[in-house]
Write an enzyme that holds these catalytic residues in place. Structure first.
Site, PDB file in Angstrom:
ATOM      1  N   LYS A  23       0.845  -1.205   0.000  1.00  0.00           N
ATOM      2  CA  LYS A  23       0.000   0.000   0.000  1.00  0.00           C
ATOM      3  C   LYS A  23       0.878   1.252   0.000  1.00  0.00           C
ATOM      4  O   LYS A  23       0.737   2.133   0.849  1.00  0.00           O
ATOM      5  CB  LYS A  23      -0.982   0.005   1.178  1.00  0.00           C
ATOM      6  CG  LYS A  23      -1.920  -1.185   1.130  1.00  0.00           C
ATOM      7  CD  LYS A  23      -2.952  -1.144   2.205  1.00  0.00           C
ATOM      8  CE  LYS A  23      -3.811  -2.393   2.125  1.00  0.00           C
ATOM      9  NZ  LYS A  23      -4.637  -2.624   3.269  1.00  0.00           N
ATOM     10  N   HIS A  24       1.787   1.283  -0.905  1.00  0.00           N
ATOM     11  CA  HIS A  24       2.642   2.454  -1.092  1.00  0.00           C
ATOM     12  C   HIS A  24       3.314   2.372  -2.459  1.00  0.00           C
ATOM     13  O   HIS A  24       3.240   1.338  -3.134  1.00  0.00           O
ATOM     14  CB  HIS A  24       3.704   2.534   0.024  1.00  0.00           C
ATOM     15  CG  HIS A  24       4.613   1.342   0.060  1.00  0.00           C
ATOM     16  ND1 HIS A  24       4.533   0.367   1.018  1.00  0.00           N
ATOM     17  CD2 HIS A  24       5.609   0.963  -0.762  1.00  0.00           C
ATOM     18  CE1 HIS A  24       5.450  -0.553   0.794  1.00  0.00           C
ATOM     19  NE2 HIS A  24       6.108  -0.214  -0.292  1.00  0.00           N
ATOM     20  N   ALA A  25       3.952   3.473  -2.842  1.00  0.00           N
ATOM     21  CA  ALA A  25       4.803   3.493  -4.043  1.00  0.00           C
ATOM     22  C   ALA A  25       6.146   4.074  -3.616  1.00  0.00           C
ATOM     23  O   ALA A  25       6.305   4.521  -2.479  1.00  0.00           O
ATOM     24  CB  ALA A  25       4.158   4.345  -5.132  1.00  0.00           C
TER      25      ALA A  25
END
Ligand code: T46
Length: 133
Positions: A48-50
């Site tokens: 749940k991130h980049a």
């Protein structure tokens, strides 16, 4: 989408199998960090991130895990379940990981040292950055 599934050459004989990973050869970047993920239960989601600039190669050394990858325009689901397949994720790709099998182990090779400032942990901010590019 700047992701690739890379098939690694397996060296094997009667003693078992071996895969070698080499920077700028079968790993498409300079390796600065290696980490691994284990003991994640099937009901737990991760990611749940980049990342702004980080490139990574992820290998399910044991078990399986599903990746949902998103470049702000399209989404792709990939199940990693083989120790001879690496998932390359380029920069600025939103990733979520779910459906870990019991005992799954992921090994991750990264192009840079750990830096929390390099994470984009808000999906709205990620979409904003995608639109600006
Ligand atoms: C990614 C996916 C595939 C460190 O201190 N050093 C490290 O090298 C890493 C990777 C993490 N951490 C700390 C940061 C957090 O406090 O360990 C904790 C767990 O990290 P995070 O919540 O980011 O873990 P995941 O599984 O959600 O994501 C990880 C990587 O962080 C990320 O880059 O792409 O695996």
């Amino acid at each position: 989408m700047n992701i690739k599934l890379l098939k690694m050459k397996v060296l094997g004989d009667e003693r078992g199998k071996l895969v070698s990973l080499e920077a700028n050869k079968n790993v498409p970047f300079e390796i600065k960090r290696v980490y691994y993920i284990f003991d994640t239960l099937p009901e737990e989601d991760r990611g749940k991130h980049a990342h702004v600039n980080l490139e990574q190669l992820i290998i399910a050394i044991d078990g399986s895990c599903e990746f949902i990858l998103d470049d702000g325009k399209e989404k792709q689901n990939i199940v990693l379940n083989r120790p001879d397949i690496g998932l390359y994720i380029g920069k600025n790709i939103w990733r979520e990981m779910k459906n870990f099998s019991y005992g799954a182990k992921l090994m991750v090779l990264a192009s840079d040292y750990y830096d929390e400032k390099e994470y984009i942990r808000s999906y709205d901010e990620f979409l904003k950055i995608c639109k600006e590019k």
